[in-house]
Design a protein around this motif. Structure first.
Motif, PDB file in Angstrom:
ATOM      1  N   ALA A  63       9.601  -0.441 -11.708  1.00 59.45           N
ATOM      2  CA  ALA A  63       8.407  -0.482 -11.450  1.00 59.45           C
ATOM      3  C   ALA A  63       7.432  -1.732 -12.093  1.00 59.45           C
ATOM      4  N   VAL A  64       7.624  -2.131 -12.786  1.00 61.45           N
ATOM      5  CA  VAL A  64       6.444  -3.207 -12.832  1.00 61.45           C
ATOM      6  C   VAL A  64       7.502  -5.107 -12.412  1.00 61.45           C
ATOM      7  N   GLY A  65       8.310  -5.050 -11.969  1.00 61.68           N
ATOM      8  CA  GLY A  65       8.321  -6.251 -11.411  1.00 61.68           C
ATOM      9  C   GLY A  65       8.573  -5.601  -9.874  1.00 61.68           C
ATOM     10  N   GLY A  66       8.992  -4.324  -9.244  1.00 60.01           N
ATOM     11  CA  GLY A  66       8.602  -4.389  -7.983  1.00 60.01           C
ATOM     12  C   GLY A  66       6.995  -4.164  -7.580  1.00 60.01           C
ATOM     13  N   ARG A  67       6.527  -4.578  -8.384  1.00 63.15           N
ATOM     14  CA  ARG A  67       4.779  -4.170  -8.169  1.00 63.15           C
ATOM     15  C   ARG A  67       4.314  -5.751  -8.193  1.00 63.15           C
ATOM     16  N   VAL A  87       0.565  -0.968   0.417  1.00 68.30           N
ATOM     17  CA  VAL A  87      -0.246   0.227  -0.149  1.00 68.30           C
ATOM     18  C   VAL A  87       0.545   1.260   0.088  1.00 68.30           C
ATOM     19  N   TRP A  88       1.973   1.418   0.365  1.00 69.69           N
ATOM     20  CA  TRP A  88       2.635   2.386   1.100  1.00 69.69           C
ATOM     21  C   TRP A  88       3.366   2.684  -0.406  1.00 69.69           C
ATOM     22  N   LEU A  89       3.499   1.523  -1.198  1.00 65.28           N
ATOM     23  CA  LEU A  89       4.892   1.451  -2.154  1.00 65.28           C
ATOM     24  C   LEU A  89       5.083   1.709  -3.907  1.00 65.28           C
ATOM     25  N   TRP A  90       2.408   1.422  -3.697  1.00 62.51           N
ATOM     26  CA  TRP A  90       2.206   1.465  -4.505  1.00 62.51           C
ATOM     27  C   TRP A  90       2.413   2.821  -5.655  1.00 62.51           C
ATOM     28  N   PRO A  91       2.066   4.307  -5.046  1.00 56.21           N
ATOM     29  CA  PRO A  91       2.764   5.228  -5.892  1.00 56.21           C
ATOM     30  C   PRO A  91       3.461   5.102  -7.070  1.00 56.21           C
ATOM     31  N   ARG A  92       4.886   4.870  -5.640  1.00 52.76           N
ATOM     32  CA  ARG A  92       5.879   5.045  -6.556  1.00 52.76           C
ATOM     33  C   ARG A  92       6.734   4.279  -7.777  1.00 52.76           C
ATOM     34  N   LEU A  93       5.460   2.601  -7.560  1.00 48.66           N
ATOM     35  CA  LEU A  93       5.759   1.773  -8.526  1.00 48.66           C
ATOM     36  C   LEU A  93       4.563   1.828  -9.837  1.00 48.66           C
ATOM     37  N   ALA A  94       3.560   3.377  -9.524  1.00 53.78           N
ATOM     38  CA  ALA A  94       3.019   3.010 -10.434  1.00 53.78           C
ATOM     39  C   ALA A  94       3.231   3.939 -12.148  1.00 53.78           C
ATOM     40  N   ARG A  95       4.533   3.494 -12.663  1.00 51.50           N
ATOM     41  CA  ARG A  95       4.934   3.317 -13.361  1.00 51.50           C
ATOM     42  C   ARG A  95       4.667   2.681 -14.583  1.00 51.50           C
TER      43      ARG A  95
END
Length: 371
Positions: free
Chosen positions: A37-41, A24-32
């Motif tokens: 970013a995709v790998g992080g999500r 939840v916390w990191l989702w805005p940073r990974l919304a690319r």
């Protein structure tokens, strides 16, 4: 840390919660759209799901006792029983490995709370070696009962099951002690173990041709080992057997096949025919007689009715054996010789909670049929 450790469960739960909060916390940073970013999500979602399922699985295993260790879970169990060397006149069919107290008041003193002994059993005929737990009631240690012979009940788990679950989850010793203390049953010795005496294989209490002679172990070796070490009866009137699921099938089978050994058998949520699946392998190796006699309804229809007593349990809602149990009851009643009783709940699944509701009445029934 063991599979059933509370610490392991807590680590899994904390990890799942941490990953959820982190997602939840990191989702805005990974919304690319970049691969990082995709790998992080993907990594966060996958990690959260894995830890969530791990938490649920560990909690379920603690509640129902499916697996005792990591090796048991992954099919690499190493504790397959203790082999006792009988050469040179040393050793014996039963060896006490340790003791533990029974939960509840007076547990520290065997004369008040009874005692659980961990033992190693070795079959002289079957050559099967397996661990077990023996519950001795308080009366066994009291001076006024020093010459008394006690009735015994073999208590079996389901498959895969753990013997520890019989006293940690199903509370057999504590229940038996409290019932006897209140005068509702007589003091009994309990022999608690898995029907899986050749793990990880599920032998369904069958003498497998060329394989484990499980039925011989329970019908001959176990009673002989107990008689050699404890003050238990030698006549079938002093012996009963009770189990749940696979253990329930084995209990009914042993009472039907060996009325000269067991005067009574209790099947909690039992089935009535040995299955064949990847856990059992080929149990019969083409032996039609062995296959047929492992079907309890076939046995009742084609063999003389044994002089024994049976108790079966089921639920109208929640148990898959309800209709089969009613048919089994009718078939036993038709023999005119084998006696049958039942416990039928309105609802209750195939689980420890249901069996805990049935065990007190089942032990009372069993006690009333043992001398």
């Amino acid at each position: 840390m063991g599979l059933t450790s509370t610490t392991v469960l807590l680590v899994a739960v904390v990890s799942a919660v941490t990953l959820f909060v982190g997602t939840v916390w990191l989702w805005p940073r990974l919304a690319r759209r970049g691969w990082r970013a995709v790998g992080g999500r993907v990594g966060l979602l996958l990690g959260t799901q894995v830890m969530l399922f791990a938490s649920v699985g560990l909690a379920a295993n603690q509640a129902f006792g499916f697996y005792a260790s990591w090796a048991d879970l992954f099919g690499r169990e190493t504790d397959q029983g203790v082999v006792v060397d009988h050469t040179g006149g040393s050793g014996g069919p039963l060896e006490v490995l340790g003791t533990r107290q029974v939960d509840g008041p007076g547990g520290r003193r065997p004369q008040q709370g009874g005692q659980i002994q961990k033992v190693a059993l070795t079959g002289r005929t079957s050559h099967i070696a397996t661990p077990a737990y023996v519950y001795l009631p308080p009366e066994y240690f009291q001076p006024q009962y020093r010459t008394r012979v006690f009735p015994a009940a073999v208590v079996l788990t389901g498959y895969p099951g753990t013997a520890e679950a019989l006293f940690e989850k199903l509370h057999y010793p504590r229940t038996a002690r409290d019932l006897a203390k209140n005068g509702r049953t007589q003091p009994m010795i309990l022999v608690m173990l898995r029907p899986t005496v050749a793990p990880p294989r599920d032998t369904e209490c069958v003498d497998v041709p060329g394989g484990p002679r499980t039925e011989t172990f329970f019908a001959k070796d176990l009673p002989e080992a107990m008689r050699a070490h404890y003050r238990v009866g030698r006549e079938p009137a002093g012996w009963g057997v009770i189990g749940d699921s696979t253990g329930g099938y084995c209990a009914l089978k042993l009472a039907l096949h060996h009325p000269g050994v067991y005067a009574a058998g209790v099947g909690l949520s039992a089935y009535y025919k040995a299955p064949l699946d990847p856990t059992t392998g080929d149990l019969f190796h083409g032996d039609a007689k062995l296959r047929d006699e492992a079907d309890l309804r076939w046995f009742l229809a084609h063999r003389p009715a044994p002089d024994t007593s049976l108790l079966v349990t089921t639920s109208k809602i929640g148990e898959s054996n309800y209709k089969a149990t009613l048919k089994f009851i009718d078939q036993v009643k038709a023999t005119g010789k084998t006696r049958i009783s039942s416990i039928v709940l309105d609802s209750g699944g195939h689980n420890f909670n249901t069996w805990r509701r049935e065990i007190p009445a089942a032990l009372q029934w069993l006690s009333g049929r043992l001398g």
